[in-house]
Design a protein around this motif. Structure first.
Motif, PDB file in Angstrom:
ATOM      1  N   GLU A  32       0.814  -1.217   0.000  1.00  0.00           N
ATOM      2  CA  GLU A  32       0.000   0.000   0.000  1.00  0.00           C
ATOM      3  C   GLU A  32       0.845   1.263   0.000  1.00  0.00           C
ATOM      4  OE1 GLU A  32      -2.779  -0.205   3.173  1.00  0.00           O
ATOM      5  OE2 GLU A  32      -3.649  -2.100   2.514  1.00  0.00           O
ATOM      6  N   ASP A  33       2.022   1.223   0.632  1.00  0.00           N
ATOM      7  CA  ASP A  33       2.867   2.414   0.653  1.00  0.00           C
ATOM      8  C   ASP A  33       3.838   2.437  -0.524  1.00  0.00           C
ATOM      9  OD1 ASP A  33       4.705   0.510   1.329  1.00  0.00           O
ATOM     10  OD2 ASP A  33       5.346   1.440   3.193  1.00  0.00           O
ATOM     11  N   GLY A  34       3.688   1.492  -1.457  1.00  0.00           N
ATOM     12  CA  GLY A  34       4.498   1.493  -2.667  1.00  0.00           C
ATOM     13  C   GLY A  34       5.833   0.809  -2.543  1.00  0.00           C
ATOM     14  N   ARG A  35       6.121   0.256  -1.361  1.00  0.00           N
ATOM     15  CA  ARG A  35       7.405  -0.411  -1.179  1.00  0.00           C
ATOM     16  C   ARG A  35       7.201  -1.813  -0.610  1.00  0.00           C
ATOM     17  NH1 ARG A  35      11.111   3.919   1.874  1.00  0.00           N
ATOM     18  NH2 ARG A  35       9.211   4.250   3.075  1.00  0.00           N
ATOM     19  N   ILE A  36       8.103  -2.701  -0.953  1.00  0.00           N
ATOM     20  CA  ILE A  36       8.045  -4.075  -0.469  1.00  0.00           C
ATOM     21  C   ILE A  36       8.712  -4.127   0.903  1.00  0.00           C
ATOM     22  CG2 ILE A  36       8.761  -6.447  -0.917  1.00  0.00           C
ATOM     23  CD1 ILE A  36       8.920  -5.656  -3.911  1.00  0.00           C
ATOM     24  N   HIS A  37       8.045  -4.745   1.835  1.00  0.00           N
ATOM     25  CA  HIS A  37       8.603  -4.902   3.182  1.00  0.00           C
ATOM     26  C   HIS A  37       9.304  -6.256   3.280  1.00  0.00           C
ATOM     27  CE1 HIS A  37       6.669  -1.377   5.218  1.00  0.00           C
ATOM     28  NE2 HIS A  37       6.064  -1.400   4.047  1.00  0.00           N
ATOM     29  N   VAL A  38      10.616  -6.194   3.490  1.00  0.00           N
ATOM     30  CA  VAL A  38      11.457  -7.383   3.480  1.00  0.00           C
ATOM     31  C   VAL A  38      12.045  -7.590   4.875  1.00  0.00           C
ATOM     32  CG1 VAL A  38      13.451  -8.509   2.429  1.00  0.00           C
ATOM     33  CG2 VAL A  38      12.069  -6.901   1.081  1.00  0.00           C
ATOM     34  N   VAL A  39      12.063  -8.838   5.318  1.00  0.00           N
ATOM     35  CA  VAL A  39      12.757  -9.210   6.540  1.00  0.00           C
ATOM     36  C   VAL A  39      13.879 -10.163   6.156  1.00  0.00           C
ATOM     37  CG1 VAL A  39      12.568 -10.358   8.787  1.00  0.00           C
ATOM     38  CG2 VAL A  39      10.726  -8.884   7.981  1.00  0.00           C
ATOM     39  N   THR A  40      15.040  -9.971   6.795  1.00  0.00           N
ATOM     40  CA  THR A  40      16.197 -10.825   6.538  1.00  0.00           C
ATOM     41  C   THR A  40      16.772 -11.293   7.867  1.00  0.00           C
ATOM     42  OG1 THR A  40      17.708  -8.941   6.559  1.00  0.00           O
ATOM     43  CG2 THR A  40      16.773  -9.552   4.423  1.00  0.00           C
ATOM     44  N   THR A  41      17.833 -12.050   7.786  1.00  0.00           N
ATOM     45  CA  THR A  41      18.513 -12.508   8.994  1.00  0.00           C
ATOM     46  C   THR A  41      19.857 -11.790   9.137  1.00  0.00           C
ATOM     47  OG1 THR A  41      19.316 -14.434   7.721  1.00  0.00           O
ATOM     48  CG2 THR A  41      17.353 -14.735   9.132  1.00  0.00           C
ATOM     49  N   VAL A  42      20.922 -12.308   8.532  1.00  0.00           N
ATOM     50  CA  VAL A  42      22.261 -11.756   8.735  1.00  0.00           C
ATOM     51  C   VAL A  42      22.528 -10.565   7.810  1.00  0.00           C
ATOM     52  CG1 VAL A  42      23.241 -13.888   9.619  1.00  0.00           C
ATOM     53  CG2 VAL A  42      23.228 -13.480   7.150  1.00  0.00           C
ATOM     54  N   SER A  43      23.490  -9.757   8.204  1.00  0.00           N
ATOM     55  CA  SER A  43      23.756  -8.487   7.514  1.00  0.00           C
ATOM     56  C   SER A  43      24.165  -8.620   6.051  1.00  0.00           C
ATOM     57  CB  SER A  43      24.817  -7.693   8.283  1.00  0.00           C
ATOM     58  OG  SER A  43      24.292  -7.261   9.515  1.00  0.00           O
ATOM     59  N   PRO A  44      24.962  -9.632   5.647  1.00  0.00           N
ATOM     60  CA  PRO A  44      25.261  -9.727   4.222  1.00  0.00           C
ATOM     61  C   PRO A  44      24.002  -9.863   3.366  1.00  0.00           C
ATOM     62  CG  PRO A  44      26.820 -11.047   5.461  1.00  0.00           C
ATOM     63  CD  PRO A  44      25.778 -10.592   6.441  1.00  0.00           C
ATOM     64  N   ILE A  45      23.000 -10.586   3.853  1.00  0.00           N
ATOM     65  CA  ILE A  45      21.756 -10.717   3.098  1.00  0.00           C
ATOM     66  C   ILE A  45      20.980  -9.407   3.137  1.00  0.00           C
ATOM     67  CG2 ILE A  45      19.555 -11.926   2.982  1.00  0.00           C
ATOM     68  CD1 ILE A  45      20.976 -14.393   4.094  1.00  0.00           C
ATOM     69  N   THR A  46      20.926  -8.767   4.291  1.00  0.00           N
ATOM     70  CA  THR A  46      20.274  -7.456   4.395  1.00  0.00           C
ATOM     71  C   THR A  46      20.879  -6.484   3.391  1.00  0.00           C
ATOM     72  OG1 THR A  46      19.965  -7.860   6.760  1.00  0.00           O
ATOM     73  CG2 THR A  46      19.646  -5.598   5.991  1.00  0.00           C
ATOM     74  N   ASN A  47      22.204  -6.518   3.274  1.00  0.00           N
ATOM     75  CA  ASN A  47      22.877  -5.589   2.378  1.00  0.00           C
ATOM     76  C   ASN A  47      22.594  -5.894   0.919  1.00  0.00           C
ATOM     77  OD1 ASN A  47      25.816  -4.717   0.964  1.00  0.00           O
ATOM     78  ND2 ASN A  47      24.925  -3.254   2.402  1.00  0.00           N
ATOM     79  N   LEU A  48      22.515  -7.162   0.569  1.00  0.00           N
ATOM     80  CA  LEU A  48      22.174  -7.517  -0.807  1.00  0.00           C
ATOM     81  C   LEU A  48      20.769  -7.039  -1.156  1.00  0.00           C
ATOM     82  CD1 LEU A  48      23.688 -11.111  -1.009  1.00  0.00           C
ATOM     83  CD2 LEU A  48      24.450  -9.106  -2.305  1.00  0.00           C
ATOM     84  N   VAL A  49      19.835  -7.203  -0.230  1.00  0.00           N
ATOM     85  CA  VAL A  49      18.471  -6.718  -0.477  1.00  0.00           C
ATOM     86  C   VAL A  49      18.474  -5.199  -0.610  1.00  0.00           C
ATOM     87  CG1 VAL A  49      16.155  -6.521   0.476  1.00  0.00           C
ATOM     88  CG2 VAL A  49      17.391  -8.678   0.678  1.00  0.00           C
ATOM     89  N   GLN A  50      19.212  -4.521   0.242  1.00  0.00           N
ATOM     90  CA  GLN A  50      19.298  -3.060   0.174  1.00  0.00           C
ATOM     91  C   GLN A  50      19.795  -2.616  -1.195  1.00  0.00           C
ATOM     92  OE1 GLN A  50      21.846  -1.286   3.173  1.00  0.00           O
ATOM     93  NE2 GLN A  50      22.199   0.537   1.930  1.00  0.00           N
ATOM     94  N   ASN A  51      20.819  -3.288  -1.698  1.00  0.00           N
ATOM     95  CA  ASN A  51      21.418  -2.867  -2.966  1.00  0.00           C
ATOM     96  C   ASN A  51      20.556  -3.216  -4.171  1.00  0.00           C
ATOM     97  OD1 ASN A  51      24.329  -1.675  -2.848  1.00  0.00           O
ATOM     98  ND2 ASN A  51      24.229  -3.153  -1.172  1.00  0.00           N
ATOM     99  N   VAL A  52      19.896  -4.359  -4.137  1.00  0.00           N
ATOM    100  CA  VAL A  52      19.046  -4.745  -5.264  1.00  0.00           C
ATOM    101  C   VAL A  52      17.718  -3.988  -5.219  1.00  0.00           C
ATOM    102  CG1 VAL A  52      17.777  -6.638  -6.344  1.00  0.00           C
ATOM    103  CG2 VAL A  52      20.095  -7.023  -5.480  1.00  0.00           C
ATOM    104  N   GLY A  53      17.134  -3.845  -4.023  1.00  0.00           N
ATOM    105  CA  GLY A  53      15.823  -3.224  -3.899  1.00  0.00           C
ATOM    106  C   GLY A  53      15.831  -1.720  -3.902  1.00  0.00           C
ATOM    107  N   GLY A  54      16.921  -1.111  -3.435  1.00  0.00           N
ATOM    108  CA  GLY A  54      17.005   0.343  -3.399  1.00  0.00           C
ATOM    109  C   GLY A  54      15.864   0.967  -2.613  1.00  0.00           C
TER     110      GLY A  54
END
Length: 336
Positions: A32-54
């Motif tokens: 509804e707010d136009g963005r996908i809400h993602v949950v991750t575990t460890v920081s390398p995965i969080t960072n990959l999502v951050q970089n791909v999802g922007g």
């Protein structure tokens, strides 16, 4: 490396990630707010999502940086964050079992729980070793220390995000392309620097056994790991065997973890004359969130530079690589 241009961003907090309206569950309907809400575990995965999802995603990592992800127990309040996720990315391969248990109990039925490790390599490619023996049934899960596998993680993330929000597919693809370019630069530099390390010193003795997939890719050898499979301290016999191993190979340095202080490695160094370097990182990104080096690229460059230089190599090739995130966004929560 040039950054992917994006629109102005809004700071996201853990509270916002936990309370935002869910959406984008099935059929490519965006939240509804136009963005996908993602949950991750460890920081390398969080960072990959951050970089791909922007700026098109809000991502919350549950496992605090500098924490043992194998044993970390999420708080009951984390269930609310998981319940509002549109997708959850985990490493799997038994890396973060307590967090996985909470996820299985609290994710909505139509929300995917994406295990990146098992979608990146097949069972015949699993590595079982010192800290992860085959008898225990759990392969070594640290795939992201090999840039080729980090790229595959990013590809899976891109595809999942594109399925949830097809209108942003081009954005995700552009971000992914920039990230792949950065990881390819690292791959080239690793091969270049490895050639400067004397062949007889391309051997790693570490505390936590985090680099076997790196070693297989680049022709290194893991000669031992101090931390046994039960995450306890090694026995006196195991320590004696490691001391003999270091003496027989003549490696000039052995490596500890900034998360796991190890008197045992200090003892091994004292008895063999090897230098003890105690600041390798497994999944704890360097610097503070928002710093240029606080990225998966920064983590890889830090670790590679640390052990290759200590083992006699010239690590200057790594200095030409910008470790900064390829997408500048503050919509990522890293816990500490």
């Amino acid at each position: 490396m040039p950054k992917v241009p994006i629109s102005s961003l809004v700071l996201c907090t853990v509270l916002a990630a936990a309370c935002a309206s869910p959406g984008g569950k099935d059929g490519g309907v965006p939240p509804e707010d136009g963005r996908i809400h993602v949950v991750t575990t460890v920081s390398p995965i969080t960072n990959l999502v951050q970089n791909v999802g922007g700026s098109d995603v809000i991502v919350t990592g549950l496992v605090p940086e500098g924490t043992n992800s194998h044993t970390f127990e999420p708080a009951p309040s984390d269930a609310a964050v998981i319940e509002d996720a549109d997708v959850m990315f985990v490493n799997g391969l038994h890396l973060e079992e307590p967090t996985m248990e909470l996820a299985r109990a609290n994710l909505r039925d139509d929300v995917p729980l994406v295990e990146l490790g098992s979608r990146t390599i097949t069972p015949d490619e699993y590595i079982y070793d010192f800290s992860f023996p085959e008898a225990g049934g759990a392969p070594n899960p640290h795939l992201w220390t090999n840039p080729a596998y980090a790229k595959r993680y990013a590809e899976i993330i891109k595809d999942e995000l594109s399925r949830l929000d097809p209108a942003k597919e081009a954005d995700f693809a552009a971000n992914y392309g920039a990230l792949v370019g950065q990881l390819d630069e690292i791959d080239v530099a690793v091969r270049e620097v490895t050639e400067t390390v004397p062949p007889e010193y391309r051997k790693l003795l570490t505390y936590h056994d985090s680099f076997p997939y790196f070693a297989r890719e680049y022709g290194w050898e893991i000669i031992g790991a101090v931390q046994p499979a039960d995450l306890a301290e090694p026995t006196a016999q195991e320590v004696a065997e490691l001391i003999d191993q270091v003496r027989s190979t003549g490696v000039p340095a052995i490596f500890g973890s900034e998360v796991f202080p190890s008197p045992v490695l200090e003892q091994i160094a004292d008895e063999t004359g090897a230098r003890y370097v105690d600041d390798l990182r497994d999944d704890d990104l360097p610097g503070e969130a928002g710093a240029p080096e606080h990225s998966l690229a920064g983590l890889l460059l830090f670790d590679y530079s640390t052990f290759m230089e200590a083992l006699g190599g010239d690590a200057s090739a790594f200095e030409r690589i910008d470790p900064s995130n390829v997408v500048e966004t503050e919509d990522a929560v890293y816990r500490s």
